[in-house]
Each structure stands twice: as structure tokens, then as C-alpha cells.
Write a protein that holds these residues in place. Sequence first.
Motif, PDB file in Angstrom:
ATOM      1  N   ASP A  46       0.723  -1.328   0.090  1.00 50.98           N
ATOM      2  CA  ASP A  46      -0.009  -0.053   0.110  1.00 50.98           C
ATOM      3  C   ASP A  46       0.758   1.341  -0.072  1.00 50.98           C
ATOM      4  N   ALA A  47       2.062   1.189   0.305  1.00 52.30           N
ATOM      5  CA  ALA A  47       2.925   2.393   0.391  1.00 52.30           C
ATOM      6  C   ALA A  47       4.323   1.891   0.022  1.00 52.30           C
ATOM      7  N   ARG A  48       5.288   2.846  -0.847  1.00 51.19           N
ATOM      8  CA  ARG A  48       6.515   2.750  -0.802  1.00 51.19           C
ATOM      9  C   ARG A  48       7.186   3.948  -0.747  1.00 51.19           C
ATOM     10  N   GLY A  49       8.420   3.741   0.024  1.00 51.38           N
ATOM     11  CA  GLY A  49       9.320   4.899   0.588  1.00 51.38           C
ATOM     12  C   GLY A  49      10.768   4.619   0.241  1.00 51.38           C
ATOM     13  N   TRP A  50      11.416   5.768   0.154  1.00 46.70           N
ATOM     14  CA  TRP A  50      12.915   5.710   0.126  1.00 46.70           C
ATOM     15  C   TRP A  50      13.411   6.457   1.193  1.00 46.70           C
ATOM     16  N   TRP A  59      11.550   0.842   1.039  1.00 43.64           N
ATOM     17  CA  TRP A  59      10.809   0.249   2.180  1.00 43.64           C
ATOM     18  C   TRP A  59       9.542  -0.105   1.316  1.00 43.64           C
ATOM     19  N   LEU A  60       8.911  -1.172   1.892  1.00 46.97           N
ATOM     20  CA  LEU A  60       7.628  -1.333   1.388  1.00 46.97           C
ATOM     21  C   LEU A  60       6.511  -1.467   2.867  1.00 46.97           C
ATOM     22  N   VAL A 107       7.262  -2.515   6.748  1.00 46.92           N
ATOM     23  CA  VAL A 107       6.419  -2.173   7.734  1.00 46.92           C
ATOM     24  C   VAL A 107       5.307  -2.966   7.420  1.00 46.92           C
ATOM     25  N   PHE A 108       4.508  -3.744   8.370  1.00 45.69           N
ATOM     26  CA  PHE A 108       3.326  -4.343   8.036  1.00 45.69           C
ATOM     27  C   PHE A 108       2.540  -4.042   9.300  1.00 45.69           C
ATOM     28  N   SER A 135      16.506  -6.426   5.665  1.00 41.77           N
ATOM     29  CA  SER A 135      17.393  -6.009   6.980  1.00 41.77           C
ATOM     30  C   SER A 135      16.660  -5.530   7.999  1.00 41.77           C
ATOM     31  N   GLU A 136      15.484  -4.997   7.752  1.00 42.79           N
ATOM     32  CA  GLU A 136      14.828  -4.133   8.935  1.00 42.79           C
ATOM     33  C   GLU A 136      13.198  -4.291   8.697  1.00 42.79           C
ATOM     34  N   ALA A 137      12.567  -4.816   9.638  1.00 39.92           N
ATOM     35  CA  ALA A 137      11.302  -5.113   9.599  1.00 39.92           C
ATOM     36  C   ALA A 137      10.382  -4.770  10.788  1.00 39.92           C
ATOM     37  N   HIS A 138       9.339  -4.152  10.732  1.00 39.38           N
ATOM     38  CA  HIS A 138       8.394  -3.816  11.787  1.00 39.38           C
ATOM     39  C   HIS A 138       7.052  -4.171  11.610  1.00 39.38           C
TER      40      HIS A 138
END
Length: 393
Positions: free
Chosen positions: A52-56, A84-85, A118-119, A143-146
Motif C-alpha cells: 500500500d505504500a513505498r518509500g525511500w 521500504w515497502l 512495515v506491516f 534487513s529491517e522489519a516492523h
Amino acid sequence: MVAKPIRTIGPLHLEDLEPHRFEDLVRQLLYDFRPWRQLEATGRGGGDEGFDARGWEIVPDAAEIDQPEEDGETSEPSYQDRQWLVQCKREKAIGPGKLVGYLDEVPEDERGNLYGIVFAAACDFSMRARTAFREKVRELGISEAHLWGKAELEDMLFQPKNDHLLFAYTGISLQVRRRSVKTEVRARLAMKRKATRHLREGGEVLIRDAEDDRFPYLDETPDNNNSRGNWMVRHFQGCFHDGLRFQHRRHFAFLDDDGVHWDFAESMDDAAVEGWRNPWAETEDDDARRNARHEAFHAWEALPEKNRAWFEVHTVLPYENIIDIDELGDDAFHGPQIFTTQFYLNSSGPFLRKSFISLHTLEGRWHSQMDSLGHENRVEVFSRDPRKKQFKA
């Protein structure tokens, strides 16, 4: 120890938000999560491949190139930015298997460049689901997940910096509530100070409905059983934690040596303000009232002094129901006047429904709130008034 009730805010029903509004909420919470070069709402346009979103994210080495182009537009994401997704699910429950299945939907061609995920969901996650989530993101090489469940989202929304989002999406504002409470406390304290300055304990005070335009003339024939006028003169008893207290009834009384058996003279009432101090006092039954008081006084005077008592009922006018206090009075009533909220038909008006009852002897023995007294312990020392209902403690 008896548990005391507390005032709190119920759970936020984030699952009731429209899907795109839930995505908008999560995306706006993300703005302070990292320094973004771009944050795209891919879910609103469709074809988002489940995300639903993508970021840099701007990494430190790339921060120096975060400058606008000459035409005022922000530069495109560079190869140094972290991608990031963001996935949003407005579901009431997501188990471990389902959660892993959603992560499997990350496109193959995205995984090589993907740094973090990010979920966010409008439900709570179990320990098993959180463990499965961590294991799956390691397997995917992320590498990183929330994992933001309902608890995490509420924690973020209740932070002062996000109060505007809390209000926009739920209609609740803690900042507005704090200001409202602050204003209310200040108003109550100001009214208490004003009453302390201008009202004399034991003195007569006029309490009047600020909206009753009949004042000072009583209706001759009130309609719909309304009172002839929504005002009254009472003896002021002082300022207390819950409001101003006024004497509502005061009777000669008896309290036995055992402190249990008691009685009061129901045919008289010394709390009534009469004569020139109350221009609206009824005068038709003056002789009958004087005779009833004289009879009760003789019965009271014949008692041993240690058993003579006063039975009193006090009413409370909450500070928040006081509009203002006029300490000067006017041509109709020369003493202080208290303007209150509306007197409602068949109710206690601006007063608390709960009244305070006390029975105390001249020697100082007393029983507040009738804790140990009741109708079954009432004896007949004074004559009964057939027109009055029997008192029930």
C-alpha cells in the motif's frame, strides 16, 4: 479495599475505518518514522502487488544531495537510498500462517533492492505470529522489519505529536480534553473563591434560574404543573468539595442515650426563610406553622438537654451549575443572588439529587448521613404530621 472506577478511553476501533483511510493513517504515522526522500501511496492507484505504500529513506551519506532541483521539484531517489515497502491490513485477526502468506507476496524483483518492511494491521498479533514474522523476513533477506499491531498504532496515536491524527481519524483529542478539563477546573475554582468572598455562612441567599424571565413575579396560574417561579431563598451553609451547600430542612429532634433510637418534629421546619427576608414566602398558613413549631418546641424543651438534637437536610449546588454570583442584589432581593442553570420540571433542578442528612445533639453527638439510623429505630417523641410522608432512612 474497594476498587475505584477510573475514567479512560475505550479501545480505538481502527478496523471500522474505510480501507483507504486506514492506509492513509498508517502512511501519515510513517512520516516521522524515518527521513524520507519520497513516500508513495501506491495502494490508492491500484496495481500495487499487495503493498500500500513505498518509500525511500535518506541514508546519512545521501542527506547532502537532498536539495530541490532548479524547477522546485524534489530529486528522484538515488541508488544510495533505502527502499521500504508498507503493507496495511484492516482485519480483525491475522494468524501466523496468514501473516507469512502476506510476506510471500513481496515481488521477487523487489526483494533484491528492499531494505525494510512495515506491516500494519488493525488487530493484535500473538507471540507465535510475531516469531513467524521475524523468521520470514530473515528468510527474505530483509534487513529491517516492523510489525505494527493495534497496540502499537494506539501507542503512536496517543503521543502528543500525533494528537491531530487521533482527532482526524477517531474524533478523539487528548489535547482538547486536557484544555477542557483545565478550563472546567479553573471555572469551578473561580466560582468557589467568589462564593467564599461574597456569601456569609448562615446568611440568606437567593438561588434563581437564569432563564426564568418571570422573576420577580410569581405566576398566579402556572401551566403544566410548573412551579410559580424558579427561584428560592435558602440559608447558605458553606463551600464544600462538591459545591455550595444550603439548608433545606431543619427540625427539632431527639437522640436516645443509646445513639440508635431517634425522632424528629416533622410538623415544623426552621430552614424555611420567611418574613421580610423572603418576599415570596407563603403567608396563608402562618398561624398553623407557628402553632406547630410551638408544640414541637415544648416537646423538645421537655427532653433532657443531652437528648435534644437537630435533624437537618442539606442540598448541594455543584460549582459547574453556577453561572454567576451577584453579591449586590437588586430591588426584589437585597442579598446575594446565585444564577444557575435551568430548573427542570420534576427534577432536583441545578442541585445534586443526593442530599446530606445529619442528626446532631446540642452536646455534639452526631450521626452524619444517618449511617446507624433508620426508620425502624424511629420512636414517637414528637407528634406526627398526617400530611407528610413517613421518613425513610
